[in-house]
Design a protein around this motif. Structure first.
Motif: not given
Ligand code: NAD
Ligand code: UD1
Length: 337
Positions: A35-37, A148-150, A56-61, A8-12, A79-81
């Motif tokens: 990947n965010s601040d 692999p991302y896809g 501030e938690t890693d979803i792998l934990d 939720g602190t990421g771009f989207i 679910h964006f992470a």
């Molecule tokens: P982003 O990197 O800005 O945001 C993702 C956030 O997830 C970051 O803040 C990062 O710190 C966090 N994160 C990553 N791994 C984590 C973990 N293990 N535990 C907790 N947090 C974790 O990316 P975005 O552009 O906001 O994309 C959000 C989602 O949308 C992603 O799943 C991405 O794959 C998907 N998506 C993005 C795009 C695009 O063009 N930006 C297009 C299609 C799909």
């Protein structure tokens, strides 16, 4: 509704949290800040007047993530992470499968354990691969993913579809995003790429700011309007609004539903470059170079299902996407700190 927002602190995610708050929902964020601040929270508070609760938690934990579920009851999860760099995923597939699949499995386990029945997932147009012709329609299903991302996006779609088949109370909305760009009108939140950007708009922004000398245009010999690649760029605030609509939909429906989120219009690299030049009032130098491996000529959505099921339509055009993106990147050339 109280909504758990991973990433939720990421771009989207940050833009979606703003729209959730604007719509009267409560957002609780989980992010490991990979990947965010942390200062994104200040910016969200400045825009909305509300500071979302943050873990501030890693979803792998798994145990750490379980504490987030113990802290509150949630009506839904968005679910964006995840990791999202296509090239890096080719070089480090295990890292991508681990984070984007194992992390998601932890989340889905806990959602089941704590009875959260509505999940909105960030999928991507990348799951269409290069097997189909634009406009891409949901009924095409999946193509052959090229990295692999896809594949992690495709697997998550499959996993959630299977979970929704097994649990008839579950609602999984699988949003296939096209190319999100732009930023919030305030200029306070936007996209902050790590290092040299891979994607077009963050790269153009750095050229406009004088941080990179010129844009490399990857190929001008595609079968498109001017030979450069065509994509469906969508304003990130429109995309964020689509998530609020998807939550409303999930409240009233069960099962898994794949929905494209795009504008339905395609713009070429040079068309976008010229729109950005207009927005920033500067010339953006560029050079035509070889095609980028894995790129397709044309990718845009058929957005009619989003309109029909969610009542969602985009509001912003390419000019505003570029203006808003430029406002953020020129005011925050080194990101949000
Ligand atoms: P982003 O990197 O800005 O945001 C993702 C956030 O997830 C970051 O803040 C990062 O710190 C966090 N994160 C990553 N791994 C984590 C973990 N293990 N535990 C907790 N947090 C974790 O990316 P975005 O552009 O906001 O994309 C959000 C989602 O949308 C992603 O799943 C991405 O794959 C998907 N998506 C993005 C795009 C695009 O063009 N930006 C297009 C299609 C799909
Ligand atoms: C890429 C990913 C996609 C991912 C999306 C958002 C690939 C093959 N696809 O989409 O899976 O969901 O990013 O993260 O990587 N371009 C240039 N010069 C540049 C950068 C891009 O000419 O420096 C061109 C590309 O060739 C393409 C267009 O700009 O025609 C858009 O590229 P980009 O922003 O990377 O997005 P996609 O490739 O559509």
């Amino acid at each position: 509704m109280r909504v758990l927002v991973t990433g939720g602190t990421g771009f989207i995610g940050s833009h979606t949290v703003v729209e959730l708050i604007n719509a009267g929902h409560e957002a609780v964020i989980v992010d490991n800040l990979y990947n965010s601040d942390i200062h994104v929270l200040d910016r969200i508070e400045k825009i909305t007047g509300v500071r979302p609760e943050f873990f501030e938690t890693d979803i792998l934990d798994f145990e750490g993530l379980e504490k987030v579920f113990q802290a509150h009851e949630y009506d839904a999860i968005i679910h964006f992470a995840g990791y999202k760099a296509v090239g890096e995923s080719v070089a480090k597939p295990l890292v991508y499968y681990e984070n984007n699949i194992s992390g998601s499995l932890n989340l889905y386990h806990l959602a089941a354990k704590y009875n959260v029945k509505r999940i909105v997932f960030s999928s991507s147009a990348t799951v269409y691969g290069d097997d189909f012709e634009a406009p891409f329609k949901e009924e095409y299903g999946y193509g052959t993913t090229t990295n692999p991302y896809g594949t992690t996006k495709l697997f998550n779609e499959r996993i959630l579809t299977d979970l929704a088949f097994a649990d008839k109370e579950l609602s999984a909305v699988l949003l296939r995003y096209f190319n999100p760009i732009g930023a919030h009108k305030s200029g306070l939140i936007g996209e902050v790429p790590n290092g040299i950007p891979n994607n077009l708009l963050p790269y153009i922004a750095k050229v406009a700011n004088g941080q990179l000398p010129y844009l490399s245009v990857f190929g001008d010999d595609y079968d498109t309007v001017d030979g450069t690649g065509v994509r469906d760029y969508i304003h990130v605030v429109d995309l964020a609004r689509a998530h609020v609509k998807a939550l409303d939909y999930a409240m009233n429906h069960t099962g898994a539903e794949v929905i494209n989120i795009g504008t339905g219009k395609g713009y070429s690299v040079l068309q976008v470059l010229h729109a950005y030049e207009k927005a920033c009032g500067k010339e953006i130098p560029y050079k035509i170079v070889a095609r980028r491996p894995g790129d397709i000529a044309t990718c845009y959505a058929d957005p009619s299902k989003a309109k029909k099921l969610l009542g969602f339509e985009t509001q912003y055009d390419i000019e505003e996407m570029c203006e808003d993106g430029y406002r953020f990147s020129s005011q925050n050339p080194d990101g949000i700190k």
